[in-house]
Design a protein around this motif. Structure first.
Motif, mmCIF file in Angstrom:
data_model
loop_
_atom_site.group_PDB
_atom_site.id
_atom_site.type_symbol
_atom_site.label_atom_id
_atom_site.label_comp_id
_atom_site.label_asym_id
_atom_site.label_seq_id
_atom_site.Cartn_x
_atom_site.Cartn_y
_atom_site.Cartn_z
ATOM 1 N N GLN A 184 3.710 5.644 -5.739
ATOM 2 C CA GLN A 184 3.748 5.621 -7.191
ATOM 3 C C GLN A 184 2.774 6.621 -7.816
ATOM 4 O O GLN A 184 2.928 6.986 -8.955
ATOM 5 N N ARG A 185 1.822 7.114 -7.120
ATOM 6 C CA ARG A 185 0.813 8.012 -7.662
ATOM 7 C C ARG A 185 1.302 9.378 -7.760
ATOM 8 O O ARG A 185 1.885 10.189 -7.484
ATOM 9 N N GLN A 230 0.828 -1.207 0.000
ATOM 10 C CA GLN A 230 0.000 0.000 0.000
ATOM 11 C C GLN A 230 0.858 1.252 0.000
ATOM 12 O O GLN A 230 0.586 2.227 -0.726
ATOM 13 N N TRP A 250 3.889 1.522 -1.142
ATOM 14 C CA TRP A 250 4.533 1.611 -2.462
ATOM 15 C C TRP A 250 3.584 2.166 -3.501
ATOM 16 O O TRP A 250 3.935 3.026 -4.285
ATOM 17 N N TRP A 251 2.298 1.652 -3.485
ATOM 18 C CA TRP A 251 1.308 2.141 -4.450
ATOM 19 C C TRP A 251 1.033 3.629 -4.237
ATOM 20 O O TRP A 251 0.896 4.385 -5.194
ATOM 21 N N ARG A 252 0.952 4.045 -3.015
ATOM 22 C CA ARG A 252 0.716 5.474 -2.749
ATOM 23 C C ARG A 252 1.894 6.313 -3.186
ATOM 24 O O ARG A 252 1.735 7.452 -3.622
#
Length: 140
Positions: A139-140, A133, A135-137
């Motif tokens: 990446q945005r 989570q 990492w995904w945040r």
């Protein structure tokens, strides 16, 4: 089987082992008393001396005494043999109870290790999900 159930079984087995230990110890003490009594009776029989050197009435009395003592010694030896056989049965029961207790302790240790692995796996999965989570945040 739950850890609580295994702990309870182990506790019950420990009580059984303790009870059997006391029983075996008591039977050993009784066996020791049998052996001491046999030694004393044998000594009394041997200590009565030769009956042929005595006057006839005393010789007969001494002979009867020795015969009675030898009869009691024989009965006592038979009782001791029966007692030792009973003690062997109790010792085998104690050994079996101790083995059962050990089996349950090993089972508990394995179950606790399994639960720990499951917990660590869940914790690792949670940490991985959190990291994903983050990492995904990022990446945005």
């Amino acid at each position: 089987m739950s850890v609580h159930s295994l702990n309870r079984l182990i506790e019950l087995r420990e009580r059984e082992v303790e009870r059997l230990n006391v029983e075996v110890a008591n039977k050993r003490a009784v066996g020791d008393r049998y052996r001491r009594s046999l030694e004393r009776m044998t000594a009394l029989c041997e200590g009565s001396g030769a009956s042929a050197a005595l006057p006839p009435a005393l010789s007969l009395n001494c002979g009867n005494y020795k015969q009675a003592m030898l009869g009691m010694v024989d009965l006592h030896r038979q009782d001791l043999a029966l007692h030792e056989a009973d003690m062997a049965v109790s010792q085998r029961a104690l050994d079996a109870a101790a083995r059962k207790q050990e089996v349950f302790q090993q089972l508990l240790a394995r179950r606790q290790a399994q639960l720990l692995r499951e917990h660590e796996s869940r914790e690792q999965k949670r940490q991985d999900e959190l990291a994903t989570q983050v990492w995904w945040r990022g990446q945005r």
